[in-house]
Design an enzyme around this catalytic site. Sequence first.
Site, PDB file in Angstrom:
ATOM      1  N   ARG A  88      41.294 -34.203  28.563  1.00  0.00           N
ATOM      2  CA  ARG A  88      41.011 -35.290  29.503  1.00  0.00           C
ATOM      3  C   ARG A  88      39.998 -34.815  30.534  1.00  0.00           C
ATOM      4  O   ARG A  88      40.152 -33.738  31.111  1.00  0.00           O
ATOM      5  CB  ARG A  88      42.300 -35.744  30.188  1.00  0.00           C
ATOM      6  N   SER A 275      55.043 -28.302  28.819  1.00  0.00           N
ATOM      7  CA  SER A 275      56.281 -27.698  29.316  1.00  0.00           C
ATOM      8  C   SER A 275      57.499 -28.269  28.601  1.00  0.00           C
ATOM      9  O   SER A 275      58.560 -28.377  29.193  1.00  0.00           O
ATOM     10  CB  SER A 275      56.380 -27.795  30.835  1.00  0.00           C
ATOM     11  N   ALA A 389      44.528 -28.880  20.498  1.00  0.00           N
ATOM     12  CA  ALA A 389      44.355 -29.548  19.195  1.00  0.00           C
ATOM     13  C   ALA A 389      45.583 -30.407  18.919  1.00  0.00           C
ATOM     14  O   ALA A 389      46.701 -30.043  19.288  1.00  0.00           O
ATOM     15  CB  ALA A 389      44.187 -28.502  18.104  1.00  0.00           C
ATOM     16  N   ARG A 390      45.374 -31.524  18.247  1.00  0.00           N
ATOM     17  CA  ARG A 390      46.461 -32.500  18.130  1.00  0.00           C
ATOM     18  C   ARG A 390      46.557 -33.110  16.748  1.00  0.00           C
ATOM     19  O   ARG A 390      45.697 -32.893  15.896  1.00  0.00           O
ATOM     20  CB  ARG A 390      46.259 -33.610  19.167  1.00  0.00           C
TER      21      ARG A 390
HETATM   22  C1  SPV Z   1      48.872 -35.487  27.980  1.00  0.00           C
HETATM   23  O1  SPV Z   1      48.009 -34.654  28.256  1.00  0.00           O
HETATM   24  O2  SPV Z   1      49.796 -35.771  28.751  1.00  0.00           O
HETATM   25  C2  SPV Z   1      48.823 -36.189  26.679  1.00  0.00           C
HETATM   26  C3  SPV Z   1      47.604 -36.131  25.907  1.00  0.00           C
HETATM   27  O3  SPV Z   1      49.753 -36.858  26.309  1.00  0.00           O
HETATM   28  S1  SPV Z   1      46.411 -37.187  26.480  1.00  0.00           S
HETATM   29  O4  SPV Z   1      46.258 -38.271  25.547  1.00  0.00           O
HETATM   30  O5  SPV Z   1      45.179 -36.426  26.587  1.00  0.00           O
HETATM   31  O6  SPV Z   1      46.808 -37.698  27.777  1.00  0.00           O
END
Ligand code: SPV
Length: 628
Positions: A88, A275, A389-390
Amino acid sequence: MADYNTKKLEQRISEEGFNKLMKINNPNLHQFIAKYVGLCNPDQVFVCAGKPDEIQYIREAAIRNGEERRLATEGHTIHFDNYYDQGRDKKNTGILVPKGVELDEAIETKDRDTALKDIHEILKDIMKGKEMYICFFCLGPTNSEFSIPAVQITDSSYVAHSEAILYRPGYEEFVVQGPKARLFKFVHSQGELGEQRTCKNLDKRRIFIDLEEDTVYSANTQYGGNTIGLKKLAMRLAINRGSREGWLTEHMLIMGVHGPKGRVTYFTGAFPSLSGKTSTAMLEGETIVGDDIAYLRKRNGKVRAVNVEKGMFGIIQGVNSKDDPSQWKALHSPGEIIFSNVLVTPDKHVHWIGKDGEVPPKGENHSGGWYIGKRDKEGQEIPCTHPNARFAIDLRMFDNLDHWWNVLEGVVVGGIVYGGRDSDTWVPVEESFDWAHGIITKGASLESETTAATLGREGIREFSPMSNLDFLSIPVAKYIQINVDFARDLKYPPLIFSVNYFLKDKDGKFLNEKTDKRVWYKWMELRVHKEVGAIDTPTGRIPKYKDLKRLFKEVLRKDYRKEDYNKQFMVRIPENLAKIKRIENIYKTKVKGTPKILFEILEAQKKRFLECREKYGDYITPDKLLEK
Ligand code: SPV
Ligand code: MN
């Protein structure tokens, strides 16, 4: 106006697509689509009403245009984001505020007029030569009081495909709600693509959230957290809307905890990134409703929660066959999964940090061609996968999905859990004295220690109220007050707990095994039904040794030693006092207009510590408190 927009749509969209749009009686929607078809100027427009052949078209488009590639296992694909587009983008993500309006310094904001001008310039002709996808989804179950219809415009088939996996189809909801629908709207363009079909113009990356129009704009980025409108972008819109209407949007998992005689009690849980949120949602022996975002509403004296999503955009690092059997099984079965930023071997299998087995010596990852020891431009060694990575997967591919995961009215929440990475302060599990005490001392006081997965130094405590700070679109003080007020006067408020899976001894060794958390949830479940007692400490109610001893035996077939219990549940007064000081300081200096109740509750807690210290000293084992 409506006619004008209809004409424009008719000119630009195939007859079939146009008819799908016209079946929805919502002029606001038509105007929105006409505006961005005109501005972004795609060569083609595909309207996806969510039928199987339409979703298949999007899947195939992702392969055709190279945003995804097929892997060896049927249904599995790989997508890469730019090496510098792996998470993000907090700096370029902002809530748009009109002149004169201010949020807290912790919330990134942009001047609305300037930002709208900027993003509209960026979006102009951005889809020339490309196809635009228009997709309809529903946040929360369809046909329920939770339902929010959401429309996504994107030129990324990867984004459209991910959303088809992660969100409930919503076209019918749009048709049913017609002109009454209060839509969330998302416009995304990945912009120009370069190597590995990833974004080229990261300097023009923007994620702008316009609360006034319930619209989010995202450009020149592909990473899901920046682009999948229905995930963290919709969350900001929903926090704002709920704050006016008396319901909550939380960064929370939802799970069913299985108690005695087939009883299932639902818990929600907020944990900052990395966490233990997903591993808790997937806890062995329990069932998952959702792993990331929940809407909470009150009904008949109870709190009810729904999973906003129907899929998981999960972190893959560390997933292994021993600790994560359900994820492991699903990730190794044929079925629709998009992997992102993992290592792909020459025979088209995937690998990631922490997977069973050896790291393959070479392959392709988010840095392009990769080999062990490869370094990036900054001279940093590139791991086989990015820590963030997801994988995107439909929850129905898991064998531990809860039976009631999609129930229209939501599941009744028995308990709410807050937890972060904390090496020295909180005990492994504890119940708060009441709702407001829990919201303030556990939710609003949540901190988490940074990990290697985020940039910067490790082990630094970050303030993370309700693990929701990154997504707040309203002032922190207002958010805290809304939370305090939410269930305070309910007949059956959920109990509020804290957990800490990361407590260490003086030598830096973890005091608990990963699997111990299974016992904590069984204990909390019994507390919700008043079936076990507890010991009062200055911070809340902790388990009695005898109950944990029995549960350790039943759940894990382990002997739980009294000396371990005493170490784990020892009240650590100096660390707790230091924490109160830190939290008070943040709320005094960084948050505007903190509700008085926050300081009152922290003050009372401080007083309990000081009294306790007089009697027993700095570190108090639970048996001492029992003697009183
Ligand atoms: C997080 O970072 O809390 C996530 C992934 O669930 S994101 O879609 O990047 O927010
Ligand atoms: Mn999340």
